[in-house]
Design a protein around this motif. Structure first.
Motif, PDB file in Angstrom:
ATOM      1  N   LYS A  79       0.833  -1.254  -0.019  1.00 36.10           N
ATOM      2  CA  LYS A  79       0.045  -0.057  -0.042  1.00 36.10           C
ATOM      3  C   LYS A  79       0.783   1.359   0.058  1.00 36.10           C
ATOM      4  CE  LYS A  79      -3.771   2.228   2.284  1.00 36.10           C
ATOM      5  NZ  LYS A  79      -4.841   2.139   3.435  1.00 36.10           N
ATOM      6  N   PRO A  80       0.771   1.922  -1.096  1.00 34.85           N
ATOM      7  CA  PRO A  80       1.939   3.232  -1.069  1.00 34.85           C
ATOM      8  C   PRO A  80       1.411   4.304  -0.283  1.00 34.85           C
ATOM      9  CG  PRO A  80       0.436   3.143  -3.154  1.00 34.85           C
ATOM     10  CD  PRO A  80       0.032   1.808  -2.255  1.00 34.85           C
ATOM     11  N   LYS A  81       2.132   5.260  -0.070  1.00 40.66           N
ATOM     12  CA  LYS A  81       1.861   6.581   0.534  1.00 40.66           C
ATOM     13  C   LYS A  81       0.845   7.323  -0.485  1.00 40.66           C
ATOM     14  CE  LYS A  81       5.752   6.969   3.291  1.00 40.66           C
ATOM     15  NZ  LYS A  81       7.093   7.600   3.895  1.00 40.66           N
ATOM     16  N   ARG A  82       0.217   8.176  -0.049  1.00 40.04           N
ATOM     17  CA  ARG A  82      -0.514   8.750  -0.900  1.00 40.04           C
ATOM     18  C   ARG A  82       0.208   9.824  -2.046  1.00 40.04           C
ATOM     19  NH1 ARG A  82      -4.989  13.835   1.132  1.00 40.04           N
ATOM     20  NH2 ARG A  82      -5.900  14.195  -0.953  1.00 40.04           N
ATOM     21  N   GLY A  83      -0.279   9.647  -3.303  1.00 42.73           N
ATOM     22  CA  GLY A  83       0.464  10.214  -4.278  1.00 42.73           C
ATOM     23  C   GLY A  83       1.409   9.477  -4.788  1.00 42.73           C
ATOM     24  N   GLU A  84       1.906   8.343  -4.159  1.00 39.11           N
ATOM     25  CA  GLU A  84       3.082   7.494  -4.847  1.00 39.11           C
ATOM     26  C   GLU A  84       2.347   6.326  -5.598  1.00 39.11           C
ATOM     27  OE1 GLU A  84       6.500   8.351  -1.478  1.00 39.11           O
ATOM     28  OE2 GLU A  84       5.531   6.392  -1.443  1.00 39.11           O
ATOM     29  N   ALA A  85       3.287   5.979  -6.516  1.00 43.15           N
ATOM     30  CA  ALA A  85       2.716   4.730  -7.386  1.00 43.15           C
ATOM     31  C   ALA A  85       2.956   3.505  -6.479  1.00 43.15           C
ATOM     32  CB  ALA A  85       3.369   4.570  -8.648  1.00 43.15           C
ATOM     33  N   THR A  86       2.108   2.528  -6.710  1.00 44.32           N
ATOM     34  CA  THR A  86       2.333   1.096  -6.153  1.00 44.32           C
ATOM     35  C   THR A  86       3.484   0.555  -6.589  1.00 44.32           C
ATOM     36  OG1 THR A  86      -0.117   0.982  -5.694  1.00 44.32           O
ATOM     37  CG2 THR A  86       1.167  -1.133  -5.711  1.00 44.32           C
ATOM     38  N   ARG A  87       4.297   0.263  -5.525  1.00 49.41           N
ATOM     39  CA  ARG A  87       5.578  -0.885  -5.710  1.00 49.41           C
ATOM     40  C   ARG A  87       5.492  -2.034  -4.897  1.00 49.41           C
ATOM     41  NH1 ARG A  87      11.055   2.182  -5.167  1.00 49.41           N
ATOM     42  NH2 ARG A  87      10.434   2.364  -3.045  1.00 49.41           N
ATOM     43  N   VAL A  88       5.744  -3.263  -5.519  1.00 47.49           N
ATOM     44  CA  VAL A  88       6.011  -4.346  -4.607  1.00 47.49           C
ATOM     45  C   VAL A  88       7.251  -4.952  -5.104  1.00 47.49           C
ATOM     46  CG1 VAL A  88       4.850  -6.573  -3.781  1.00 47.49           C
ATOM     47  CG2 VAL A  88       3.300  -4.507  -4.480  1.00 47.49           C
ATOM     48  N   ASN A  89       8.407  -4.929  -4.344  1.00 47.61           N
ATOM     49  CA  ASN A  89       9.493  -5.755  -4.669  1.00 47.61           C
ATOM     50  C   ASN A  89      10.342  -5.704  -3.294  1.00 47.61           C
ATOM     51  OD1 ASN A  89      10.523  -2.832  -4.533  1.00 47.61           O
ATOM     52  ND2 ASN A  89      11.392  -3.330  -6.498  1.00 47.61           N
ATOM     53  N   ASP A  90      11.318  -6.470  -3.452  1.00 46.10           N
ATOM     54  CA  ASP A  90      12.474  -6.334  -2.425  1.00 46.10           C
ATOM     55  C   ASP A  90      13.571  -5.465  -2.772  1.00 46.10           C
ATOM     56  OD1 ASP A  90      10.722  -8.639  -1.220  1.00 46.10           O
ATOM     57  OD2 ASP A  90      11.573  -9.966  -2.653  1.00 46.10           O
ATOM     58  N   ARG A  91      14.082  -4.752  -1.781  1.00 45.39           N
ATOM     59  CA  ARG A  91      15.227  -3.817  -2.152  1.00 45.39           C
ATOM     60  C   ARG A  91      16.258  -3.543  -1.130  1.00 45.39           C
ATOM     61  NH1 ARG A  91      13.363   1.077  -3.837  1.00 45.39           N
ATOM     62  NH2 ARG A  91      14.611   2.433  -2.611  1.00 45.39           N
ATOM     63  N   PHE A  92      17.290  -3.159  -1.692  1.00 46.19           N
ATOM     64  CA  PHE A  92      18.518  -2.863  -0.613  1.00 46.19           C
ATOM     65  C   PHE A  92      18.944  -1.370  -1.203  1.00 46.19           C
ATOM     66  CE2 PHE A  92      23.287  -2.587   0.075  1.00 46.19           C
ATOM     67  CZ  PHE A  92      23.129  -2.871   1.690  1.00 46.19           C
ATOM     68  N   GLN A  93      19.284  -0.655  -0.394  1.00 44.71           N
ATOM     69  CA  GLN A  93      19.706   0.764  -0.657  1.00 44.71           C
ATOM     70  C   GLN A  93      20.963   1.141   0.219  1.00 44.71           C
ATOM     71  OE1 GLN A  93      17.100   3.411  -1.862  1.00 44.71           O
ATOM     72  NE2 GLN A  93      17.562   5.085  -0.566  1.00 44.71           N
ATOM     73  N   VAL A  94      22.018   1.935  -0.377  1.00 45.45           N
ATOM     74  CA  VAL A  94      23.033   2.241   0.491  1.00 45.45           C
ATOM     75  C   VAL A  94      23.709   3.305  -0.298  1.00 45.45           C
ATOM     76  CG1 VAL A  94      24.907   0.478  -0.591  1.00 45.45           C
ATOM     77  CG2 VAL A  94      25.141   1.469   1.707  1.00 45.45           C
ATOM     78  N   ASP A  95      24.459   4.279   0.476  1.00 48.52           N
ATOM     79  CA  ASP A  95      25.320   5.180   0.216  1.00 48.52           C
ATOM     80  C   ASP A  95      26.587   4.592  -0.035  1.00 48.52           C
ATOM     81  OD1 ASP A  95      23.312   7.503  -0.443  1.00 48.52           O
ATOM     82  OD2 ASP A  95      23.311   7.899   1.679  1.00 48.52           O
TER      83      ASP A  95
END
Length: 240
Positions: A79-95
């Motif tokens: 369930k996306p936040k208001r105004g965001e597109a629905t995205r269903v996946n697994d993710r990793f993020q790093v700087d």
């Protein structure tokens, strides 16, 4: 120009917090790679969509897919936040500025993009890749609904150069059934029938570059029907 009333990308402060808390992993070597002089930047849609086939070799794709599967992936909420597109996946993020520099230089991207015949499409002086590195895994039934990718402002490099992102970079590491990236160009005149979608099929090792920000095309990651779709994501960064 992309209309702002359409669904926004799932890019938020939470993404930045997640990236800042993640510890850079010990990425595998970027080897073997195809020499840049043997690669080609192909135009799918002028000023909007470019591809580089065989940016990653098949063995490099296998090595990275195996490694990325060991990372602590987080499943995005359905369930996306208001105004965001629905995205269903697994993710990793790093700087990880060290890895972004390696990816830019050692993969051949730097040479390929800097030698592209029309430098104006990139929106400024190219500096490199966004150190915000993202890993996506899509399993059967997962997808990213129609959305736009936003441009992000940042201070780039050790000199903290004022910069911004202008193009999305997706490196596909696997093939699967489904999971294509589909773009939806707007009609040239109001009231005209929209052009047919431009569908970019998955090719393991292919790099896809597409313009984002105010001129981003509406696009989606179609649902994966079988297999797994693994993607390495960054962005082109230019001086502002």
């Amino acid at each position: 120009m992309a209309p702002r009333a359409k669904p926004k990308p799932a890019q938020s402060r939470n993404d930045a917090v997640q990236a800042s808390k993640s510890v850079p992993p010990n990425w595998p070597p970027l080897s073997p790679v195809v020499p840049a002089e043997h690669l080609l930047v192909e135009t799918v849609l002028a000023g909007q969509i470019l591809v580089v086939r065989n940016l990653f070799t098949s063995s490099l794709c296998r090595n990275y897919t195996s490694f990325l599967s060991s990372l602590p992936l987080t499943t995005t909420p359905g369930k996306p936040k208001r105004g965001e597109a629905t995205r269903v996946n697994d993710r990793f993020q790093v700087d990880d500025p060290v890895f972004s520099r390696r990816l830019w230089g050692q993969s051949g991207l730097q040479s390929l993009v800097n030698s592209f015949e029309d430098q104006t499409v990139f929106g400024g002086k190219l500096l490199g890749l966004n150190p915000n590195i993202r890993v996506y895994r899509y399993r059967p039934g997962q997808f990213f609904d129609k959305h736009y990718d936003e441009s992000v402002r940042l201070q780039f490099g050790q000199d903290k150069v004022h910069a911004k992102t202008t193009w999305t970079l997706l490196i596909y590491l696997t093939t699967c059934d489904g999971g294509e990236t589909a773009f939806y160009p707007e009609p040239s005149k109001k009231g005209e029938t929209p052009p047919e979608p431009i569908v970019v099929s998955l090719e393991a090792g292919m790099g896809l570059l597409h313009k984002h920000g105010d001129d981003c095309l509406l696009h989606e990651g179609k649902e994966v029907r079988s297999g797994e779709k693994w993607v390495l994501r960054s962005d082109l960064v230019v001086q502002r």
